[in-house]
Motif scaffolding. Structure first.
Motif, short mmCIF file in Angstrom:
data_model
loop_
_atom_site.label_atom_id
_atom_site.label_comp_id
_atom_site.label_asym_id
_atom_site.label_seq_id
_atom_site.Cartn_x
_atom_site.Cartn_y
_atom_site.Cartn_z
N MET A 156 -21.59 13.96 -7.56
CA MET A 156 -21.19 13.77 -6.17
C MET A 156 -21.76 12.46 -5.63
SD MET A 156 -19.65 16.56 -6.35
CE MET A 156 -18.87 16.53 -4.74
N TYR B 298 -24.78 19.03 -1.49
CA TYR B 298 -23.82 20.09 -1.19
C TYR B 298 -24.48 21.46 -1.40
CZ TYR B 298 -20.07 16.57 -1.28
OH TYR B 298 -19.27 15.49 -1.01
N PHE C 113 -18.79 24.54 -1.37
CA PHE C 113 -19.98 23.70 -1.34
C PHE C 113 -19.79 22.60 -0.30
CE2 PHE C 113 -20.28 25.83 -5.33
CZ PHE C 113 -21.65 25.97 -5.57
N ILE D 272 -21.18 21.17 -9.43
CA ILE D 272 -19.79 20.95 -9.04
C ILE D 272 -19.34 19.54 -9.41
CG2 ILE D 272 -19.71 22.65 -7.19
CD1 ILE D 272 -20.41 20.40 -5.23
N ALA E 155 -15.75 21.87 -3.68
CA ALA E 155 -16.53 20.88 -2.94
C ALA E 155 -15.70 20.33 -1.78
CB ALA E 155 -16.95 19.74 -3.86
#
Length: 1000
Positions: free
Chosen positions: A981, A245, A257, A978, A329
């Motif tokens: 992921m 991202y 992102f 963030i 995100a």
């Protein structure tokens, strides 16, 4: 024809057993202790799952050290499809599920690397001797070894002085059978077929056969054993991937992102494994000797079709209806790339082949001088080699848009009918690039050791053991140059400035052909539908170099069309470039003394051993140093004084020597015949891998300059830097470790055990900086800051292990065959840098070398992360198995689970260089980091396996085995600020094995 040949070998082996059986004596279920140099007794010949657990439990209970064992239910029949899979059942042991640590994009169905108590510093042995694969490391690739040749596996958690050094995490000893393990004749053959769910309509065969006998002769007793194994495996892995991202601005001006795309791939994997093991034994009243030959051959081939996003991340535009989570995100939305005319994708066909083999020839002689003295001598020669070829040919396509839904357990890529039709049309594709890689390695070692033992006639002292060991190992690894030779055929960024009018579209008759539409049938086991994609034919990747040369002619044709002459393609070669060669040699000298003692008359008897091992290591690296300079000439500069260097490229040899003193203490207190406690203290060491010791260094000198009012060059600063492919002066990782265990053996195959351990690690090898001194033309020494492997950290791994197993014999009738086996491991780790650098920010003109320097990685927004744990370590792991053994039926339902674990930082697919906007007048100046590297993690993963065997007679047995019954999905994570992921999701489907075995 190939399968018929293997069947004929098995039948021929069966016929041989008939010929030998006339001289056989009656077989019993107990075997005498072997005369091999293994530290512990070898496996008892057992029949049935319950007896196997009982035998393994007996080894653990009676051992001098802390050890866990797995014993084959029947000789040559370990309970899993590979030795790696077998090891994951042991408390404190975990396995990796990727093919290599540096390439987490490719899943390994049978597992790969082994960690013990969260540490990868694992020593591997075969019958108590060195064993390794020729891959630049020091341990054996356990997936290379045919499990049919292995009678049992011992995992030592804390070493004693008589054990060979090198096991900080632990020691894995593979045990094979010897002729004297049997009272007489023994023979067995087996055959099986494996069905893989995603490989519809295809099965893989395996065969094995063993024959052993012993005879009385005028010169003493003689025994001979032969064991052969052959197996194939064919699997398929489907995968989704999401790109990292990147920080962007959405349609409303918010900082969000967004990944630059998502992609999918499928990999067809085929593995062939062959093994041959032979043993001869002889003994008389005072002498005994054994000669063994062990050879394992491994060959794998995989072919992959993968599509992957390759657009510039900062050119991505997200749709106005996109949704985001609380940290910004992307959750759902449509991606476009107006700047590039669409999202550029590469569509590659990749083929990889590797062949490896390891040969071990060992001889052992034992002399019992009298009732007090015993001497043994052991000579071993081991030779390993491997070679590989990796080839990729790619087309490219510019997709108008891509719609993502990242909210579910597996990402969804939503395609309109128009986009599906677009991807299915060859006219929309162009020839993109090729990439090849070759490597080959060979390693050999000769080892000799002599041990003595003096047995005391004393109520406390048991015996004193001592010995010496000498080894010499040579290892050479060669990589092609360039290592991965990526070469554009035609790329959009080459149009115009690189002399071509357009890319080589498949729709042009000059460039058409040699492609096919891949439909991704039954993708993700039918759970997901993805579009068909046009890929190069596999024959193009396999036809290197002639097919590569033909493809790169397309670029030359387009150059000529534009009136230009373009340079031809140059293939990768091994050549003479020293950057691709790692040439190492190593000698070790070791000696030890160990005293065994015990107080049997105490209320609570105590026994144990105390010892000291001393080892000296002398290593040599045949390397190379290259120095380049871009410094201005000194006569036209002002400011900082410039050193004057003469550029050079020259060979350089490195000699490194170190010694280690390794004390150890193992104590056992017997509270009763069934309850005992152990306490162990030890120092351990693990030498650097040969890949980390390569002596190739590049040095460079540069200057930051400006022009003053007089037009002269002003030197503001001088930069002296370098990159070390390895560091020949590395020291070993060392550990001070303590263990405390409680073991309750309440039944022949029933026990509860607990262990607490703490390993304090020192000189952990990391990538950081060290000083390299180089003299200028005046003789003055200058310190160059070189990035490479250093002994730069300390840390710990501490935790607990709990294990339980029991058969419920008191249940009525058939229920009395039920049993349960369970274990749990918790490990906490910490890594602390000796000299922390680049620990907060990665922005400000950083380079790829600086990103490598930051062990915690760099995010795409230029920030770094908090401290990371040791690689490969799961904080929690457990195994749970429901057992059944009654009458002719033996069954097992086993579940293995481990929590998430850090795989690596700065690995393939999660690192990159974005290109810093260096124009101060630009609105985006300084916003993009030059390089980034994300930590990748394996997410928590559990897999359910099962087996059931039915004995029709004492000789004939039919079995079924199944792996991954729940069709689990393996997930990979990438760490960003963030959050964790999702990076990749892998689906391999179920495997079912039908097995038939017969004992003569």
């Amino acid at each position: 024809m190939k399968h018929l040949k293997k069947t004929a070998i098995a039948l021929g082996l069966a016929q041989m057993t008939m010929m030998l059986s006339g001289a056989a004596v009656a077989q019993t279920t107990d075997a005498p202790k072997t005369d091999t140099p293994a530290a512990e007794p070898v496996a008892v010949v057992v029949t049935g799952q319950r007896a196997a657990l009982q035998s393994a439990q007996k080894i653990k209970q009676n051992s001098d050290e802390i050890v866990d064992s797995i014993v084959a239910e029947d000789m040559g029949k370990l309970p899993d499809r590979s030795v790696t899979e077998v090891l994951q059942r042991v408390v404190g042991v975990t396995i990796d599920r990727t093919m290599s640590k540096g390439d987490p994009e490719h899943f390994s169905v049978e597992g790969s690397g082994v960690n013990i108590r969260g540490l990868s510093y694992v020593r591997s042995e075969l019958n108590g001797r060195d064993s390794f694969s020729a891959n630049g490391g020091r341990s054996l690739n356990f997936e290379d070894v045919p499990p049919e040749l292995v009678a049992g596996v011992d995992i030592y958690k804390n070493p004693s002085a008589e054990q060979i050094e090198g096991a900080v995490g632990g020691l894995v000893n593979l045990r094979t059978a010897m002729p004297f393990d049997y009272k007489g004749f023994k023979s067995a053959i087996s055959a099986d077929r494996t069905y893989s769910e995603l490989k519809k309509g295809k099965t893989s065969p395996s065969y094995s056969g063993l024959v052993s006998n012993r005879w009385k002769t005028p010169i003493g007793e003689v025994g001979a054993l032969l064991d052969l194994a052959y197996s194939e495996s064919a699997t398929r892995t489907d995968a989704f991937q999401v790109e990292p991202y990147y920080p962007l601005t959405d349609a409303n001006g918010n900082r969000v992102f967004v990944p630059k795309g998502a992609q999918w791939r499928t990999l067809e994997f085929n593995r062939k494994r062959e093994g041959a093991y032979g043993a001869l034994q002889w003994k008389n009243a005072d002498w005994s000797s054994g000669l063994t030959y062990f050879k394992s051959k491994y060959e794998m081939q995989w072919d992959e079709q993968a599509i992957f996003a390759q657009s510039s991340p900062y050119n991505i535009v997200v749709s106005k209806d996109a949704t985001f989570n609380s940290k910004g995100a992307l959750l759902t939305g449509t991606l476009t790339d107006p700047t590039d005319g669409g999202i550029n994708f590469g569509d590659d066909t990749r083929t990889a082949n590797r062949k490896s083999d390891t040969t071990d020839i060992s001889w052992n002689l034992r002399w019992r001088v009298n009732d007090r003295w015993t001497f043994t001598t052991d000579l071993q020669h081991i030779k390993a080699k491997t070679q590989s070829f990796d080839s990729t040919v790619a087309t490219g396509v510019t997709l108008p848009s891509e719609t993502l839904d990242l909210t579910g357990n597996v990402p969804k890529i939503l395609f309109s009918d128009a986009n599906r039709a677009y991807l299915a049309d060859p006219n929309n594709y162009y020839w993109a690039f090729t990439m090849e890689h070759m490597d080959k390695s060979k390693a050999d070692e000769t080892a000799w050791k002599t041990d003595g033992k003096y047995d005391f006639d004393d109520p406390v002292l048991r015996d004193f053991r001592f010995g010496v060991r000498l080894t010499k190992r040579d290892a050479v690894t060669q990589n092609s140059n360039p290592s991965y030779n990526w070469a554009a055929i035609t790329q959009p960024w080459q149009v115009g400035s690189w002399g071509i009018p357009h890319v080589a579209y498949l729709g042009d008759p000059r460039f058409a052909g040699n492609t096919s539409l891949h439909s991704f049938d039954n993708f993700f086991n039918g759970g997901v539908s993805v579009p068909s994609v046009v890929f190069p034919n596999v024959s193009l990747a396999q036809g290197y170099p002639s097919t590569y040369s033909a493809l790169h002619k397309y670029y030359e044709i387009l150059c000529a069309e534009n009136g230009n002459t373009c340079a031809p393609w140059t293939p990768a070669t091994f050549g003479t470039d020293p950057a691709g060669t790692n040439d190492q040699s190593e000698k070790t000298k070791a000696m030890y003394g160990q005293l065994r003692f015990g107080w049997d008359d105490l209320k609570y008897p105590i026994d144990g051993n105390i010892g000291l091992r001393y080892v000296k290591t002398d290593s040599s690296a045949h390397g190379y140093t290259v120095f380049t300079s871009t410094l201005p000439t000194t006569g036209n500069t002002t400011g900082v004084t410039l050193p004057v260097f003469t550029p050079f490229s020259q060979s350089k040899d490195y000699d490194n020597s170190y010694h280690n003193v390794l004390p150890s203490l193992n104590l056992r207190l017997k509270y009763s015949d069934t309850l005992q406690f152990r306490f162990a203290l030890a120092s351990a060491m693990s030498r650097p891998d040969f890949t980390q010791l390569q002596g190739y260094t590049t040095l460079s000198a540069s200057a930051d300059t400006s022009t003053n009012a007089a037009g002269l060059t002003t030197v503001n600063s001088v930069s002296l830097t370098g990159v070390g492919t390895g560091n020949p002066m590395l020291r070993p990782i060392t550990s001070k470790q303590v263990d405390l265990t409680a073991e309750w053996y309440f039944a022949p195959s029933g026990s509860i055990t607990a262990a607490v351990f703490n390993k304090r690690l020192k000189d952990i090898i990391i990538n950081q900086v060290y000083n390299y001194q180089l003299a200028d033309t005046s003789g003055k020494l200058h310190d160059f800051t070189v990035t490479g492997p250093v002994n730069g950290a300390k840390g710990h791994a501490r935790g607990i292990e709990l294990a339980y197993q029991q058969y419920f014999d008191k249940l009525p009738g058939a229920w009395s065959g039920l049993g349960l086996q369970a274990n749990f491991t918790f490990v906490d780790s910490k890594r602390e840098l000796y000299n922390p650098v680049y620990t907060k920010y990665c922005t400000g003109g950083n380079t790829a070398a600086n990103v490598n320097l930051n062990l915690n990685g760099c995010d795409t927004d230029g920030t770094t992360f908090g401290n990371l744990p040791l690689e490969g370590l799961s904080r929690q792991t457990y195994n749970l198995a429901l057992l059944y053994d009654k009458g002719p039926i033996s069954a097992r339902l086993a579940y293995n689970w481990r929590s998430k674990a850090l795989q690596a930082v700065n690995v393939n697919g999660t690192q990159g260089t974005d290109g810093l906007d260096s124009n101060p007048a630009s609105a985006t100046y300084g916003q993009h980091v030059v390089a980034w590297a994300l930590p990748t993690w394996s997410d928590s993963y559990g897999q359910l396996d099962a087996s059931m065997f039915y004995k029709f007679t004492d000789k004939l047995q039919l079995g079924l085995e199944a792996q991954n019954l729940t069709d689990a999905t393996y997930k990979q994570l990438m760490q960003q600020n963030i959050g964790m992921m999702g990076r990749a999701w892998f689906k391999t489907g179920r495997r079912v094995v039908a097995k038939l075995s017969y004992d003569f």
